[in-house]
Write a protein that holds these residues in place. Structure first.
Motif, PDB file in Angstrom:
ATOM      1  N   ALA A 160       6.734 -45.295   9.027  1.00 28.89           N
ATOM      2  CA  ALA A 160       5.504 -45.237   8.243  1.00 28.89           C
ATOM      3  C   ALA A 160       5.861 -45.547   6.789  1.00 28.89           C
ATOM      4  O   ALA A 160       6.755 -44.911   6.232  1.00 28.89           O
ATOM      5  N   PRO A 204      10.441 -40.614   6.307  1.00 27.29           N
ATOM      6  CA  PRO A 204       9.176 -41.015   6.933  1.00 27.29           C
ATOM      7  C   PRO A 204       9.350 -41.134   8.445  1.00 27.29           C
ATOM      8  O   PRO A 204      10.416 -41.527   8.920  1.00 27.29           O
ATOM      9  N   LEU A 251       7.247 -45.377  13.351  1.00 26.45           N
ATOM     10  CA  LEU A 251       5.927 -45.803  13.815  1.00 26.45           C
ATOM     11  C   LEU A 251       5.888 -45.724  15.337  1.00 26.45           C
ATOM     12  O   LEU A 251       6.905 -45.949  16.003  1.00 26.45           O
ATOM     13  N   ARG A 294       2.450 -49.574  17.288  1.00 29.60           N
ATOM     14  CA  ARG A 294       2.338 -49.971  15.880  1.00 29.60           C
ATOM     15  C   ARG A 294       3.540 -50.772  15.427  1.00 29.60           C
ATOM     16  O   ARG A 294       3.442 -51.583  14.521  1.00 29.60           O
ATOM     17  N   SER A 328       0.572 -53.170   1.654  1.00 30.16           N
ATOM     18  CA  SER A 328       1.217 -52.026   2.289  1.00 30.16           C
ATOM     19  C   SER A 328       1.538 -50.936   1.277  1.00 30.16           C
ATOM     20  O   SER A 328       1.296 -49.751   1.517  1.00 30.16           O
ATOM     21  N   ALA A 338      -0.074 -47.198   1.172  1.00 29.33           N
ATOM     22  CA  ALA A 338       0.800 -46.020   1.183  1.00 29.33           C
ATOM     23  C   ALA A 338       0.513 -45.136  -0.020  1.00 29.33           C
ATOM     24  O   ALA A 338       0.523 -43.907   0.078  1.00 29.33           O
ATOM     25  N   LEU A 392      -1.414 -45.302   4.990  1.00 28.95           N
ATOM     26  CA  LEU A 392      -0.315 -45.639   5.902  1.00 28.95           C
ATOM     27  C   LEU A 392       0.663 -44.504   5.990  1.00 28.95           C
ATOM     28  O   LEU A 392       0.877 -43.770   5.101  1.00 28.95           O
TER      29      LEU A 392
END
Length: 144
Positions: free
Chosen positions: A98, A117, A120, A124, A135, A139, A144
């Motif tokens: 992520a 993090p 995914l 994904r 992105s 975030a 995200l």
């Protein structure tokens, strides 16, 4: 007593995307003699045992953590200047995570697993890359 796992986090200087990092690592000059990707750095991790006990390197690309790779071993290499360096030898599989914003820093840093993090989900991970700027913005606002 079991060792506490720790990770490393590093800017992927020169990478424009997840795909450009993957392409770079497929080049012979970015690999060990046994064909594994590696990253050569000046400093040897003092917490070597913790890093090698299941740790990964988390790659920051264009201001956001975007992926990770499991660290397999640390090899000593000597540069053309005669200085001892550390080659962080990596699993060839890049795992998307992520996206998480990260300000620039030099070298690598330790990353506590609680602060890493999450990976995914499988579905994904195969999604098309968003443009890095988009992105990072998503975030930043927590989407995200």
């Amino acid at each position: 007593m079991a060792n506490k796992i720790t990770h490393l986090i590093k800017l992927s200087v020169g990478s424009e995307s997840f795909d450009s990092l993957a392409a770079w690592q497929k080049q012979k000059r970015a690999q060990t003699d046994d064909g594994l990707p590696r990253h050569v750095t000046r400093m040897w991790p003092r917490r070597e045992t913790e890093v090698l006990d299941g740790g990964s390197i988390y790659w920051v690309i264009k201001g956001a953590v975007q992926c990770r790779q499991r660290i397999l071993r640390l090899d000593e290499v000597t540069g053309q200047d005669g200085i001892r360096r550390c080659a962080i030898v990596l699993d060839p599989e890049l795992v998307r995570v992520a996206p998480a914003l990260k300000r620039p820093f030099q070298g690598w840093r330790y990353l506590d697993p609680a602060d890493a993090p999450p990976d995914l989900a499988q579905g994904r991970a195969s999604d098309d890359d968003l443009p890095p700027d988009l992105s990072a913005k998503l975030a930043e606002i927590g989407v995200l």
